[in-house]
Design a protein around this motif. Sequence first.
Motif, PDB file in Angstrom:
ATOM      1  N   THR A  67      44.290  43.404  27.346  1.00 48.79           N
ATOM      2  CA  THR A  67      43.521  42.552  28.254  1.00 48.79           C
ATOM      3  C   THR A  67      44.303  41.287  28.593  1.00 48.79           C
ATOM      4  O   THR A  67      44.352  40.861  29.754  1.00 48.79           O
ATOM      5  N   LEU A  68      44.914  40.704  27.590  1.00 50.44           N
ATOM      6  CA  LEU A  68      45.720  39.498  27.795  1.00 50.44           C
ATOM      7  C   LEU A  68      46.785  39.717  28.863  1.00 50.44           C
ATOM      8  O   LEU A  68      46.882  38.953  29.829  1.00 50.44           O
ATOM      9  N   TYR A  69      47.572  40.757  28.695  1.00 52.16           N
ATOM     10  CA  TYR A  69      48.713  40.959  29.592  1.00 52.16           C
ATOM     11  C   TYR A  69      48.311  41.372  31.006  1.00 52.16           C
ATOM     12  O   TYR A  69      49.039  41.075  31.964  1.00 52.16           O
ATOM     13  N   TYR A  70      47.167  42.033  31.134  1.00 50.03           N
ATOM     14  CA  TYR A  70      46.821  42.568  32.451  1.00 50.03           C
ATOM     15  C   TYR A  70      45.688  41.830  33.172  1.00 50.03           C
ATOM     16  O   TYR A  70      45.423  42.122  34.341  1.00 50.03           O
ATOM     17  N   HIS A  71      45.058  40.839  32.535  1.00 44.50           N
ATOM     18  CA  HIS A  71      43.845  40.276  33.153  1.00 44.50           C
ATOM     19  C   HIS A  71      44.131  39.510  34.438  1.00 44.50           C
ATOM     20  O   HIS A  71      43.267  39.421  35.311  1.00 44.50           O
ATOM     21  N   ASP A  72      45.330  38.961  34.599  1.00 38.14           N
ATOM     22  CA  ASP A  72      45.687  38.248  35.836  1.00 38.14           C
ATOM     23  C   ASP A  72      46.933  38.851  36.489  1.00 38.14           C
ATOM     24  O   ASP A  72      47.602  38.171  37.270  1.00 38.14           O
ATOM     25  N   ILE A  73      47.227  40.100  36.190  1.00 36.17           N
ATOM     26  CA  ILE A  73      48.483  40.662  36.703  1.00 36.17           C
ATOM     27  C   ILE A  73      48.461  40.734  38.225  1.00 36.17           C
ATOM     28  O   ILE A  73      49.482  40.585  38.888  1.00 36.17           O
ATOM     29  N   ASN A  82      40.579  40.139  42.603  1.00 34.83           N
ATOM     30  CA  ASN A  82      41.749  40.133  41.725  1.00 34.83           C
ATOM     31  C   ASN A  82      41.464  40.795  40.374  1.00 34.83           C
ATOM     32  O   ASN A  82      42.299  41.531  39.847  1.00 34.83           O
ATOM     33  N   GLU A  83      40.290  40.515  39.820  1.00 34.09           N
ATOM     34  CA  GLU A  83      39.944  41.099  38.519  1.00 34.09           C
ATOM     35  C   GLU A  83      39.825  42.620  38.622  1.00 34.09           C
ATOM     36  O   GLU A  83      40.315  43.350  37.746  1.00 34.09           O
ATOM     37  N   GLU A  84      39.189  43.087  39.695  1.00 32.22           N
ATOM     38  CA  GLU A  84      39.045  44.532  39.884  1.00 32.22           C
ATOM     39  C   GLU A  84      40.406  45.200  40.050  1.00 32.22           C
ATOM     40  O   GLU A  84      40.674  46.261  39.454  1.00 32.22           O
ATOM     41  N   LYS A  85      41.276  44.582  40.842  1.00 29.57           N
ATOM     42  CA  LYS A  85      42.615  45.137  41.058  1.00 29.57           C
ATOM     43  C   LYS A  85      43.440  45.111  39.767  1.00 29.57           C
ATOM     44  O   LYS A  85      44.199  46.035  39.470  1.00 29.57           O
ATOM     45  N   CYS A 107      39.107  47.462  27.699  1.00 28.60           N
ATOM     46  CA  CYS A 107      40.047  46.533  28.325  1.00 28.60           C
ATOM     47  C   CYS A 107      39.604  46.191  29.746  1.00 28.60           C
ATOM     48  O   CYS A 107      39.578  45.017  30.136  1.00 28.60           O
ATOM     49  N   LYS A 108      39.225  47.204  30.501  1.00 29.95           N
ATOM     50  CA  LYS A 108      38.768  46.974  31.873  1.00 29.95           C
ATOM     51  C   LYS A 108      37.523  46.086  31.903  1.00 29.95           C
ATOM     52  O   LYS A 108      37.418  45.171  32.726  1.00 29.95           O
ATOM     53  N   GLN A 109      36.601  46.331  30.976  1.00 36.51           N
ATOM     54  CA  GLN A 109      35.390  45.508  30.904  1.00 36.51           C
ATOM     55  C   GLN A 109      35.739  44.055  30.590  1.00 36.51           C
ATOM     56  O   GLN A 109      35.147  43.131  31.151  1.00 36.51           O
ATOM     57  N   GLN A 110      36.705  43.865  29.701  1.00 41.01           N
ATOM     58  CA  GLN A 110      37.110  42.504  29.338  1.00 41.01           C
ATOM     59  C   GLN A 110      37.776  41.790  30.503  1.00 41.01           C
ATOM     60  O   GLN A 110      37.532  40.596  30.735  1.00 41.01           O
ATOM     61  N   ILE A 111      38.599  42.502  31.244  1.00 35.67           N
ATOM     62  CA  ILE A 111      39.241  41.908  32.420  1.00 35.67           C
ATOM     63  C   ILE A 111      38.178  41.499  33.447  1.00 35.67           C
ATOM     64  O   ILE A 111      38.205  40.392  33.990  1.00 35.67           O
ATOM     65  N   LEU A 112      37.225  42.387  33.700  1.00 39.12           N
ATOM     66  CA  LEU A 112      36.173  42.089  34.678  1.00 39.12           C
ATOM     67  C   LEU A 112      35.294  40.932  34.217  1.00 39.12           C
ATOM     68  O   LEU A 112      34.744  40.192  35.040  1.00 39.12           O
ATOM     69  N   ALA A 113      35.173  40.754  32.902  1.00 35.79           N
ATOM     70  CA  ALA A 113      34.355  39.661  32.363  1.00 35.79           C
ATOM     71  C   ALA A 113      34.935  38.289  32.692  1.00 35.79           C
ATOM     72  O   ALA A 113      34.210  37.288  32.703  1.00 35.79           O
ATOM     73  N   THR A 114      36.239  38.234  32.982  1.00 35.61           N
ATOM     74  CA  THR A 114      36.856  36.945  33.324  1.00 35.61           C
ATOM     75  C   THR A 114      36.483  36.490  34.735  1.00 35.61           C
ATOM     76  O   THR A 114      36.819  35.373  35.134  1.00 35.61           O
ATOM     77  N   LYS A 115      35.759  37.329  35.452  1.00 34.06           N
ATOM     78  CA  LYS A 115      35.339  36.952  36.807  1.00 34.06           C
ATOM     79  C   LYS A 115      34.162  35.979  36.760  1.00 34.06           C
ATOM     80  O   LYS A 115      34.091  35.037  37.539  1.00 34.06           O
ATOM     81  N   SER A 116      33.251  36.203  35.818  1.00 33.14           N
ATOM     82  CA  SER A 116      32.035  35.384  35.758  1.00 33.14           C
ATOM     83  C   SER A 116      31.928  34.550  34.482  1.00 33.14           C
ATOM     84  O   SER A 116      31.222  33.550  34.443  1.00 33.14           O
ATOM     85  N   HIS A 117      32.620  34.986  33.431  1.00 29.67           N
ATOM     86  CA  HIS A 117      32.583  34.294  32.135  1.00 29.67           C
ATOM     87  C   HIS A 117      31.161  34.140  31.588  1.00 29.67           C
ATOM     88  O   HIS A 117      30.845  33.147  30.937  1.00 29.67           O
TER      89      HIS A 117
END
Length: 204
Positions: A67-73, A82-85, A107-117
């Motif tokens: 999640t760390l490496y890919y959340h803002d890739i 951006n989060e979805e992509k 991992c995907k759920q965690q990345i998407l969670a950074t959209k709304s926090h």
Amino acid sequence: MLKETFIQLLTNYTDNNGLTNELWTEIEKNYTSKKRHYHTLLHLDTILIQLTEVKKEIQNWETILFTLYYHDIIYNPLKSDNEEKSAELAEKRMKQVLVPIDIIELCKQQILATKSHIKSTDSDTNYFTDADLSVLGQSWEKYSDYYKNVRKEYSIYPDFVYNPGRKKVLNHFLTMDRIFKTDFFYDKFERQAKHNLQMEIELL
């Protein structure tokens, strides 16, 4: 530290060194884009340091690292997906190194969670989103560097467009019951974060 940690992570799933290096090069290239000023490798490094402090509380450390490496890739200030992509690319790359599907989905759920926090039922996700927001609770000097770098990323927009949008984001955080969902990060950063957010609003 970032490169070594990533390569070590991938050795748990593949012995294809060429592919591992290729995936790291992609991460490095994206996060060092000249258009980026805040969402950089330094941002990743900061999150990793924050998460390492609570590693014993993390249920699935390897998922958190992906999640760390890919959340803002994928990061384009002109886009709202951006989060979805980023989650899509994470899934694609993780499948290449044969990561189990349950790790990929989390991992995907965690990345998407950074959209709304917003608070998650998954504690690892809360630790990650809190670490992602840890810059909000830094000293005013560090926070100032952060918001100035964010402004650079949105330099295409004039102040009369940017400022109202930025105020909306800042007020969104201020109206939350808690910015930081975990007790560890709440105790560490909440008070300073609210002070910093209010200070920036007053400057806009």
